[in-house]
Structures are given as C-alpha cells and as structure tokens.
Scaffold this motif. Structure first.
Motif, PDB file in Angstrom:
ATOM      1  N   PRO A  54       0.831  -1.206   0.000  1.00  0.00           N
ATOM      2  CA  PRO A  54       0.000   0.000   0.000  1.00  0.00           C
ATOM      3  C   PRO A  54       0.862   1.253   0.000  1.00  0.00           C
ATOM      4  N   ASP A  55       0.199   2.397  -0.151  1.00  0.00           N
ATOM      5  CA  ASP A  55       0.903   3.674  -0.092  1.00  0.00           C
ATOM      6  C   ASP A  55       0.872   4.256   1.310  1.00  0.00           C
ATOM      7  N   LEU A  56      -0.018   3.726   2.149  1.00  0.00           N
ATOM      8  CA  LEU A  56      -0.107   4.187   3.542  1.00  0.00           C
ATOM      9  C   LEU A  56      -0.858   3.137   4.342  1.00  0.00           C
ATOM     10  N   VAL A  57      -0.568   3.052   5.636  1.00  0.00           N
ATOM     11  CA  VAL A  57      -1.228   2.087   6.519  1.00  0.00           C
ATOM     12  C   VAL A  57      -1.838   2.828   7.698  1.00  0.00           C
ATOM     13  N   LEU A  58      -3.126   2.567   7.952  1.00  0.00           N
ATOM     14  CA  LEU A  58      -3.800   3.032   9.171  1.00  0.00           C
ATOM     15  C   LEU A  58      -4.004   1.802  10.040  1.00  0.00           C
ATOM     16  N   CYS A  59      -3.363   1.782  11.207  1.00  0.00           N
ATOM     17  CA  CYS A  59      -3.333   0.545  11.995  1.00  0.00           C
ATOM     18  C   CYS A  59      -3.763   0.776  13.434  1.00  0.00           C
TER      19      CYS A  59
END
Length: 357
Positions: A54-59
């Motif tokens: 991905p281009d960004l991760v929200l975790c």
C-alpha cells in the motif's frame, strides 16, 4: 510525477479488529477517492502488504494476537514496505503509548474517536511525502542504471546517498591510481577480419576487462579504441585503492591469457599490455550540464598511459610511486629507466609478476 497526491491512484491499508471501525474509516477514505485494503488482524495485514504494497497504513494498536506496534515494526523492517507511512489509530492518549508508536517506527498517530477531517488531512500530508520519496526512488533507479555501467554496485550505492556531491559538474584534486589496458596486435587483427567479427571479439574482451574493474571496486572511465581506462580512489576511496588496482591488472592478464587459450583460432596474435601510475589528478565531471564525462586528467594519468604504451604483451608496468605503495604486496622486477614520450627525465619502471595475498 506531480507533487500533488493523486488520491485515485493511492492504496491505503486499514488494519483493525473491529469491523465497525474498519467500515467507518473505509467510508471516509473512499469518499475522498482512495482505494482501501482491509485487514482484521496483524497477520492478514502483513500478507496484504507483502503481496500488494500500500501507499499508507492506518493501523489500530490494540488487537488480539499481533499488536499494532508489532505490525508497524514488521512493515518498517521489510525493504518492500519500509518507506510506507504508518499511522497508529488508538484510543489511548498517554505519552507512553505515543513513545511506543514512535519507537516502533510509526510516522503519525490519531486518537479515537477521531475527527474525519483531521484524519484525511494527515493522510493527505503523509501521502504527499510518500509521493516525493517515490519520485526520488524513480530518479535513483534511472541513475543507478546509468552508473552501474561505469562503477561497481557498492560504489553506486554510496554515490546515491549524495548524488549532488558526487555527480556535480566540476572537478577536485584526488590521489588516484589509473590503469590503462591495451589490446596488442588489434590493428593488424582488424585488417584481416570482417567487421562483425572484429566488433564481436572486441566486445567479448572488453566485457571481461570491465567486469574485472568492477570486481575490484574500480571506476570504469572510458574505452579509447582498443584500450580501456579505469581508476581507483575516486569518486570513492577505500584506503587500499592502489593494491586493488594492481590486483585488477593481474587478474586482467590472467583472464586474457585464459580467453586467448580458449579462442586461439581468433586471438592467437593478440596480447594485453597494461600500465598503472598513482598520483594527484583532477577528477570530476567534465563537459556541460547536458553532456558530461566522469574522468581524470593530469600528469599522473598521462604517465599511466605512457607506461601502457611501452608495455609488451603480457606485461604490467607500474611507476615507482605505485610500486612503493604496494611493494610489500607484490612481486615485481625493476627494469631499466625509461624516457616516456613527452617527458625529458627518465622514470623508474617496475614489471609486476604477481600479487602476494
């Protein structure tokens, strides 16, 4: 690529064990034009990130099994995802949790319940940074393709850490060892062979010689007719540049003899003469901003060229300066003094027999 983030091309991985949180974040992101990848636990998140970075991760932080901190550490330790921004989403607001997130490698964090505008603003900001990084990586990839034609991969890696420093137009004085290796008998060879065979033979020999330069961490400079020029000590110096240059010369001689034995019907009248010298030279990119050549110029380079010119087939001639730098590491025979072309005073010349590892 523009610095403006193109949201429709950006993939965001949402990791949360709570389906309601996942769907809520997904709605916000899709409304903003982003593509969403969803994972309900850490293991699944890492699988997705590996197969479809991905281009960004929200975790989320608190999840059964693998925590968000562990997910972040895995992502940052994987070369495939180490530069992907990670935002920790947590209901905890204490400084200790924030410190843990930073230590895990997180780029930002958002507290629950989150403000959708704040979340999207941070996402957009981090994606802009990711876009800039991707631009640099794309530029470096193209630059690497060019540089690996002239330098060993390790040297290229060092140059790419600061290309503006190493690849700027202009020169500097560096202590280097220059090598010239010339194919003896090639002019007569070209007179008796068809053009395609001449080119094929020359390319075959040059590919071996150039690879030897790289194997000994040298810098390929140029081909001059049936001669190759290489140097050690610039743009990167490792302290044993001169010895590696001499070792490369010995390996070239060995390789050429082996090649000649295998291709005796073609190369039986060819030989290799090599000359090396060490000293200060002006090294850098010479030319214009559009067309430049990384090379070395100066008297030290000229001496190496003159030594190559008087070397017989199978000989490696080095100057007195070069000899004194490697005398405990090579076996060499002192020859009679020679007056090199273009010089008044005679110079002491040594013929290298072998290196002592």
């Amino acid at each position: 690529m523009s610095n403006d983030v193109k949201s429709e091309a950006r993939k965001i991985l949402v990791v949360d064990d709570d389906w309601l949180n996942r769907e809520l974040i997904e709605v916000y992101l899709k409304d903003a034009g982003y593509e969403c990848l969803l994972a309900n636990n850490g293991d699944r998140a890492l699988e997705i990130a590996q197969s479809n970075p991905p281009d960004l991760v929200l975790c989320d932080v608190q999840m059964p099994g693998m925590s968000g901190y562990e997910v972040c550490r895995h992502l940052k330790s994987n070369p495939l995802t180490q530069f992907v921004p990670v935002v920790m989403v947590t209901a905890m607001e204490g400084d200790e949790e924030k410190i843990q997130a930073v230590e895990a490698g997180a780029d930002d964090f958002v507290s629950k319940p989150f403000n959708s505008i704040l979340l999207l603003t941070r996402v957009k900001s981090l994606l802009r940074i990711k876009s800039l990084h991707d631009d640099v990586e794309e530029r470096n990839a193209l630059l690497r393709q060019v540089l690996t034609r002239y330098m060993a991969e390790g040297v290229v890696q060092t140059i790419l850490t600061d290309p503006d420093r190493y690849l700027r137009l202009g020169g500097e004085t560096r202590f280097i060892t220059t090598l010239f290796a010339d194919i003896r008998g090639f002019t007569a060879f070209t007179e008796k062979r068809p053009a395609n065979e001449v080119v094929e033979t020359l390319n075959h020999i040059f590919s071996q010689l150039t690879r030897t330069v790289f194997d000994y961490q040298g810098t390929f400079d140029k081909y001059v007719g049936d001669c190759i020029m290489a140097l050690w000590g610039a743009p990167i110096s490792d302290g044993d540049d001169t010895f590696r240059a001499v070792k490369a010369a010995v390996e070239m001689r060995r390789m050429f003899a082996e090649l000649r034995a295998k291709e005796s019907n073609v190369m039986q009248h060819l030989g290799l003469g090599i000359g090396l010298n060490s000293g200060d030279a002006t090294v850098g990119n010479i030319g214009s901003e559009k067309v430049m050549d990384y090379t070395a110029v100066g008297d030290a380079v000229n001496i190496a060229k003159r030594l190559q010119e008087i070397a017989h087939a199978g000989e490696i001639l080095i100057s007195e300066v070069t000899y004194h730098l490697v005398r405990s590491q090579v076996k060499a025979e002192q020859l009679e003094e020679h007056v090199l072309h273009g010089r008044r005073d005679p110079v002491v010349v040594y013929a290298v027999k072998e290196v002592i590892d």
